[in-house]
Design an enzyme around this catalytic site. Structure first.
Site, mmCIF file in Angstrom:
data_model
loop_
_atom_site.group_PDB
_atom_site.id
_atom_site.type_symbol
_atom_site.label_atom_id
_atom_site.label_comp_id
_atom_site.label_asym_id
_atom_site.label_seq_id
_atom_site.Cartn_x
_atom_site.Cartn_y
_atom_site.Cartn_z
ATOM 1 N N ASP A 16 0.830 -1.212 0.000
ATOM 2 C CA ASP A 16 0.000 0.000 0.000
ATOM 3 C C ASP A 16 0.863 1.260 0.000
ATOM 4 O O ASP A 16 1.974 1.264 0.522
ATOM 5 C CB ASP A 16 -0.919 -0.024 1.231
ATOM 6 C CG ASP A 16 -2.059 0.984 1.104
ATOM 7 O OD1 ASP A 16 -2.405 1.363 -0.028
ATOM 8 O OD2 ASP A 16 -2.598 1.385 2.152
ATOM 9 N N GLY A 17 0.314 2.324 -0.576
ATOM 10 C CA GLY A 17 0.979 3.632 -0.518
ATOM 11 C C GLY A 17 1.496 4.141 -1.857
ATOM 12 O O GLY A 17 2.145 5.192 -1.906
ATOM 13 N N ASN A 18 1.191 3.426 -2.930
ATOM 14 C CA ASN A 18 1.656 3.864 -4.265
ATOM 15 C C ASN A 18 1.131 5.247 -4.628
ATOM 16 O O ASN A 18 1.856 6.088 -5.150
ATOM 17 C CB ASN A 18 1.177 2.902 -5.354
ATOM 18 C CG ASN A 18 1.782 1.522 -5.229
ATOM 19 O OD1 ASN A 18 2.707 1.325 -4.455
ATOM 20 N ND2 ASN A 18 1.254 0.576 -5.985
ATOM 21 N N SER A 61 -7.592 -5.395 -4.949
ATOM 22 C CA SER A 61 -8.649 -5.982 -4.115
ATOM 23 C C SER A 61 -9.984 -5.928 -4.843
ATOM 24 O O SER A 61 -10.149 -5.157 -5.803
ATOM 25 C CB SER A 61 -8.767 -5.227 -2.788
ATOM 26 O OG SER A 61 -9.439 -3.991 -2.972
ATOM 27 N N GLU A 63 -12.457 -4.571 -3.865
ATOM 28 C CA GLU A 63 -13.001 -3.223 -3.651
ATOM 29 C C GLU A 63 -12.333 -2.179 -4.557
ATOM 30 O O GLU A 63 -12.889 -1.110 -4.787
ATOM 31 C CB GLU A 63 -12.830 -2.807 -2.192
ATOM 32 C CG GLU A 63 -13.698 -3.593 -1.196
ATOM 33 C CD GLU A 63 -13.198 -4.999 -0.901
ATOM 34 O OE1 GLU A 63 -11.983 -5.243 -1.001
ATOM 35 O OE2 GLU A 63 -14.036 -5.875 -0.605
ATOM 36 N N ASN A 64 -11.143 -2.484 -5.046
ATOM 37 C CA ASN A 64 -10.412 -1.511 -5.861
ATOM 38 C C ASN A 64 -11.086 -1.199 -7.208
ATOM 39 O O ASN A 64 -10.778 -0.204 -7.855
ATOM 40 C CB ASN A 64 -8.956 -1.944 -6.108
ATOM 41 C CG ASN A 64 -8.071 -1.891 -4.873
ATOM 42 O OD1 ASN A 64 -7.153 -2.688 -4.721
ATOM 43 N ND2 ASN A 64 -8.326 -0.940 -3.975
ATOM 44 N N ARG A 184 2.272 -4.873 6.096
ATOM 45 C CA ARG A 184 1.518 -3.855 5.376
ATOM 46 C C ARG A 184 2.339 -2.581 5.362
ATOM 47 O O ARG A 184 2.714 -2.068 6.419
ATOM 48 C CB ARG A 184 0.146 -3.581 5.994
ATOM 49 C CG ARG A 184 -0.609 -2.527 5.171
ATOM 50 C CD ARG A 184 -2.039 -2.317 5.590
ATOM 51 N NE ARG A 184 -2.681 -1.364 4.681
ATOM 52 C CZ ARG A 184 -3.922 -1.454 4.234
ATOM 53 N NH1 ARG A 184 -4.675 -2.460 4.614
ATOM 54 N NH2 ARG A 184 -4.408 -0.548 3.416
ATOM 55 N N SER A 192 -7.780 -4.789 5.433
ATOM 56 C CA SER A 192 -8.432 -4.465 4.148
ATOM 57 C C SER A 192 -8.867 -5.708 3.362
ATOM 58 O O SER A 192 -8.646 -5.790 2.145
ATOM 59 C CB SER A 192 -7.526 -3.568 3.296
ATOM 60 O OG SER A 192 -7.329 -2.323 3.938
HETATM 61 C C1 IPE Z 1 -5.336 -2.712 -0.048
HETATM 62 O O1 IPE Z 1 -5.040 -1.360 -0.189
HETATM 63 C C2 IPE Z 1 -5.346 -3.375 -1.381
HETATM 64 C C3 IPE Z 1 -4.063 -3.440 -2.090
HETATM 65 C C4 IPE Z 1 -2.903 -3.063 -1.639
HETATM 66 C C5 IPE Z 1 -4.131 -4.021 -3.402
HETATM 67 P P1 IPE Z 1 -6.184 -0.254 -0.259
HETATM 68 O O2 IPE Z 1 -5.509 1.047 -0.463
HETATM 69 O O3 IPE Z 1 -7.201 -0.641 -1.265
HETATM 70 O O4 IPE Z 1 -6.840 -0.359 1.192
HETATM 71 P P2 IPE Z 1 -7.704 0.709 2.009
HETATM 72 O O5 IPE Z 1 -8.707 1.266 1.061
HETATM 73 O O6 IPE Z 1 -6.762 1.756 2.488
HETATM 74 O O7 IPE Z 1 -8.283 -0.066 3.138
HETATM 75 C C1 IPE Z 2 -1.774 0.222 -3.322
HETATM 76 O O1 IPE Z 2 -1.489 1.587 -3.319
HETATM 77 C C2 IPE Z 2 -1.980 -0.321 -4.717
HETATM 78 C C3 IPE Z 2 -3.363 -0.680 -5.044
HETATM 79 C C4 IPE Z 2 -4.376 -0.641 -4.206
HETATM 80 C C5 IPE Z 2 -3.610 -1.102 -6.388
HETATM 81 P P1 IPE Z 2 -2.647 2.674 -3.282
HETATM 82 O O2 IPE Z 2 -3.024 2.994 -4.687
HETATM 83 O O3 IPE Z 2 -3.764 2.224 -2.422
HETATM 84 O O4 IPE Z 2 -1.882 3.898 -2.647
HETATM 85 P P2 IPE Z 2 -2.474 4.920 -1.564
HETATM 86 O O5 IPE Z 2 -2.919 4.113 -0.396
HETATM 87 O O6 IPE Z 2 -3.601 5.654 -2.204
HETATM 88 O O7 IPE Z 2 -1.313 5.791 -1.256
HETATM 89 MG MG MG Z 3 -4.127 2.445 -0.409
#
Ligand code: IPE
Ligand code: IPE
Ligand code: MG
Length: 246
Positions: A16-18, A61, A63-64, A184, A192
């Site tokens: 997470d955090g991209n 996910s 949900e994504n 994480r 998540s």
């Molecule tokens: C969890 O990250 C899913 C992935 C890293 C693929 P999210 O960014 O979707 O999670 P939430 O929304 O912060 O719970």
């Molecule tokens: C995780 O990074 C990658 C995916 C969920 C695909 P995010 O895109 O959730 O990065 P943040 O949490 O918004 O920084």
């Molecule tokens: Mg995220």
């Protein structure tokens, strides 16, 4: 010695955090996803060298899908390109690639690339990389419940023979050991909807480091923290010491 003195066999990672990594650089979120892919490449290599046998990463996910259409589209393009570009090298390095999740939702072309990567690398045994795509822990549990119900209805198993072991085998990663360590990145301290069933006794490690910055040294730190823990599985500390000193 407790068993955690060893390198974790199986590590699960919520990458997470991209998006925040890119935003900090005033770049589009997709730039962060690209950087995230680079980080993953390095981590797979480093985990393999460190003796980790299995890595399960949360790539997308269930949900994504609700993110802006453009971001979802870009992510799909990135997955397709990654499958094209990375499979060969992973294969040469003895990595078996598997995907977990409800793959039927992906475009036929992507499903075909996924199939081909899995088939091509199926016999590799140096390390296994499980990519969770359109995965949700609740989906996984419901899916396993459905498979179990079907087997009972077909007379393949008696209802009173259904136990945790049987059910585990119907869930994703049913032929793997449960993750020893869950990492994480990105600072959020939540699961998540990742491997809900499989992480019942997994050790958790949270770090504020954003995924694109997750360097091999951070993985080493996570592993060292894991090694300093005592996994008790409901027993007392004394019992654990007796068991491992025997
Ligand atoms: C969890 O990250 C899913 C992935 C890293 C693929 P999210 O960014 O979707 O999670 P939430 O929304 O912060 O719970
Ligand atoms: C995780 O990074 C990658 C995916 C969920 C695909 P995010 O895109 O959730 O990065 P943040 O949490 O918004 O920084
Ligand atoms: Mg995220």
């Amino acid at each position: 010695m407790t068993n955690t003195a060893e390198i974790p066999t199986h590590i699960a990672i919520v990458m997470d955090g991209n998006g925040r990594w890119a935003q900090k650089r005033k770049r589009p979120r997709t730039f962060g996803h690209q950087a995230g892919l680079k980080a993953l490449r390095k981590i797979v290599e480093h985990a393999g060298k460190s003796g980790v046998r299995e890595l399960t990463v949360f790539a997308f996910s269930s949900e994504n899908w609700s993110r802006p259409k453009k971001e979802v589209g870009r992510l799909m393009d990135l997955f397709m390109r990654a499958l094209d570009r990375e499979t060969k090298e992973l294969h040469e390095n003895g990595v078996r690639i598997r995907f977990i999740g409800d793959l039927a939702a992906f475009a036929p072309e992507m499903q075909q690339k996924i199939d081909s990567a899995m088939t091509q690398t199926a016999e590799n045994r140096k390390m296994t990389l499980n990519v969770a795509a359109n995965y949700g822990g609740r989906w996984d549990i419901v899916n396993a419940a459905r498979k179990t119900a079907e087997a009972v209805a077909n007379g393949q198993i008696m209802l009173d023979e259904v136990d945790e072991n049987y059910f585990s085998r119907q869930a994703a990663l049913g032929d793997s050991s449960n993750p020893d360590l869950f990492i994480r990145t990105g600072g959020e301290m939540r699961i998540s909807n990742f491997l809900l069933w499989q992480c019942a006794y997994t050790e958790f490690y949270f770090t504020p480091v954003l995924w694109p910055d997750f360097a091999p040294a951070v993985l080493d730190e996570a592993i060292a923290t894991y090694q300093s823990r005592e996994r008790r599985y409901g027993l007392t500390g004394e019992q654990i010491k007796d068991r491992y000193s025997a």
